[in-house]
Scaffold this motif. Structure first.
Motif, PDB file in Angstrom:
ATOM      1  N   PHE A 146       0.832  -1.208   0.000  1.00 48.23           N
ATOM      2  CA  PHE A 146       0.000   0.000   0.000  1.00 48.23           C
ATOM      3  C   PHE A 146       0.874   1.269   0.000  1.00 48.23           C
ATOM      4  CE2 PHE A 146      -2.130   3.469   2.277  1.00 48.23           C
ATOM      5  CZ  PHE A 146      -3.261   3.620   1.484  1.00 48.23           C
ATOM      6  N   SER A 147       1.964   1.243   0.782  1.00 51.56           N
ATOM      7  CA  SER A 147       2.868   2.401   0.842  1.00 51.56           C
ATOM      8  C   SER A 147       3.495   2.643  -0.523  1.00 51.56           C
ATOM      9  CB  SER A 147       3.965   2.161   1.875  1.00 51.56           C
ATOM     10  OG  SER A 147       3.395   1.825   3.108  1.00 51.56           O
ATOM     11  N   MET A 189       0.920   4.146  -2.769  1.00 51.42           N
ATOM     12  CA  MET A 189       0.725   5.572  -2.446  1.00 51.42           C
ATOM     13  C   MET A 189       1.802   6.441  -3.101  1.00 51.42           C
ATOM     14  SD  MET A 189      -1.667   6.844  -0.302  1.00 51.42           S
ATOM     15  CE  MET A 189      -0.810   8.185   0.513  1.00 51.42           C
ATOM     16  N   SER A 248      -1.410  10.703  -3.151  1.00 51.91           N
ATOM     17  CA  SER A 248      -0.927  11.562  -2.063  1.00 51.91           C
ATOM     18  C   SER A 248      -1.598  12.940  -2.048  1.00 51.91           C
ATOM     19  CB  SER A 248       0.593  11.717  -2.194  1.00 51.91           C
ATOM     20  OG  SER A 248       1.181  11.518  -0.967  1.00 51.91           O
ATOM     21  N   PRO A 284      -2.639   6.919   5.948  1.00 50.92           N
ATOM     22  CA  PRO A 284      -1.948   6.561   4.697  1.00 50.92           C
ATOM     23  C   PRO A 284      -0.694   7.402   4.452  1.00 50.92           C
ATOM     24  CG  PRO A 284      -4.290   6.836   4.303  1.00 50.92           C
ATOM     25  CD  PRO A 284      -4.027   7.318   5.687  1.00 50.92           C
ATOM     26  N   SER A 299       3.013   5.768   3.951  1.00 54.37           N
ATOM     27  CA  SER A 299       3.803   5.931   2.728  1.00 54.37           C
ATOM     28  C   SER A 299       5.115   6.670   2.960  1.00 54.37           C
ATOM     29  CB  SER A 299       2.982   6.650   1.656  1.00 54.37           C
ATOM     30  OG  SER A 299       2.642   7.930   2.097  1.00 54.37           O
TER      31      SER A 299
END
Lengths: 157, 174
Positions: free
Chosen positions: A14-15, A18, A25, A84, A88
């Motif tokens: 997921f990072s 992102m 972002s 999030p 990230s």
């Protein structure tokens, strides 16, 4: 221990998504800022009332109860849009002193809000002397510090 | 317009601000905090007009009691925003989101004045306990959307690589 946790967060798919997705972002940061405005307004309406300013013709406990759900839901939105960003850029956050100060003050702010501030704001008016003013002043100070440190993570880390 | 921005860009005080290590973070941080004061209070005023919250508070109480604080926030926001622009005019000149933000602020201002000088005059008739007229609710929705868009475009100014293709084709910042 904590560093390896942040390294794990940084390494999550997921990072990576992102960071790779061009619009992810910016969209999340914009939503975070809009949520911040909602949160700040809900806090300020009550804090100013605690300080004897703002909507003084409305009973304090009525105002506090009404703003409470706006404050909680906008804080949830801040958390949902903030997490999030931490995931990230986990290592950047880990090495930023502002991030840790921000987290500490958020914890203090939440404890302060759900214990002292709520008790004072929901109490019968005129029974607590100067405490409402002290609480309003502290609350504004706490949440202002959070937004200052949050801004400095991006600028000085 | 471009020559004005270039002229400001070359001023010694603009260069000094631009090259200062602390000026930009300080101004931007104050800009964000003052935005919270202004936009935060305006958001709840708009939501009161729409009928989302503060229904027991008379509508006329909010401009009287909250606007001085909101305007203080707006004043600080304008000053720090002007200083940010003054310190890096050429960075903003070619930025789509900067011009979009300025246009949105202008429209939000027009909406505010239109509401104040037209719809708000009859506030005594719908101050409390009565249904808010459609014009006032619409003004609240428009204001809420416009100020949210101002906040969004303000944040997007940092993303100079994400400007629309048609804007890039104009080569304004080149």
């Amino acid at each position: 221990m904590l560093q390896s946790f942040f390294e794990w967060m940084q390494g999550l798919p997921f990072s990576a998504w992102m960071l790779e997705e061009t619009w992810a972002s910016p969209i999340i940061q914009c939503a975070h800022l809009v949520a911040l405005v909602g949160f700040a307004g809900a806090v300020l309406v009550v804090d100013m009332r605690l300080l004897g300013r703002g909507l003084i013709k409305t009973p304090l406990n009525q105002l506090a109860r009404e703003m409470d759900r706006w404050m909680i839901w906008s804080f949830v939105a801040l958390f949902v849009t903030g997490a999030p960003q931490v995931l990230s850029t986990a290592l950047k956050q880990y090495y930023s002193p502002f991030f840790w100060w921000k987290i500490q003050i958020i914890v203090i702010g939440l404890l302060f809000n759900f214990t002292i501030r709520r008790r004072v704001a929901f109490a019968e008016e005129g029974t607590l002397g100067h405490w409402p003013k002290v609480v309003g002043f502290l609350s504004i100070g706490i949440w202002t510090s959070v937004s200052v440190y949050a801004r400095l993570i991006g600028l000085l880390s | 317009m471009r020559s004005l921005f270039e002229w400001v860009d070359a001023l010694p005080s603009s260069i000094a601000l631009r090259e200062s290590l602390n000026a930009y973070p300080t101004m931007l941080t104050i800009h964000v905090v003052s935005m919270c004061l202004f936009a935060g209070l305006i958001a709840y005023w708009d939501m009161r007009l729409i009928g989302f919250t503060l229904k027991k508070v008379p509508v006329s109480n909010i401009p009287t009691r909250l606007f001085p604080w909101a305007l203080t926030g707006y004043g600080i926001n304008l000053i720090t925003g002007a200083l940010l622009l003054y310190s890096q005019p050429m960075r903003y000149y070619g930025n789509f989101y900067f011009w979009a933000k300025m246009a949105l602020m202008l429209v939000a201002g027009i909406n505010m004045f239109w509401f104040h000088y037209a719809t708000y005059k009859s506030v005594q008739a719908w101050d409390q306990g009565r249904e808010i007229p459609l014009n006032a609710r619409l003004a609240g929705v428009v204001s809420l959307v416009l100020w949210a868009a101002v906040v969004v475009t303000g944040r997007m100014m940092a993303y100079s690589g994400l400007m629309p293709g048609w804007w890039n084709n104009l080569n304004i910042g080149a």
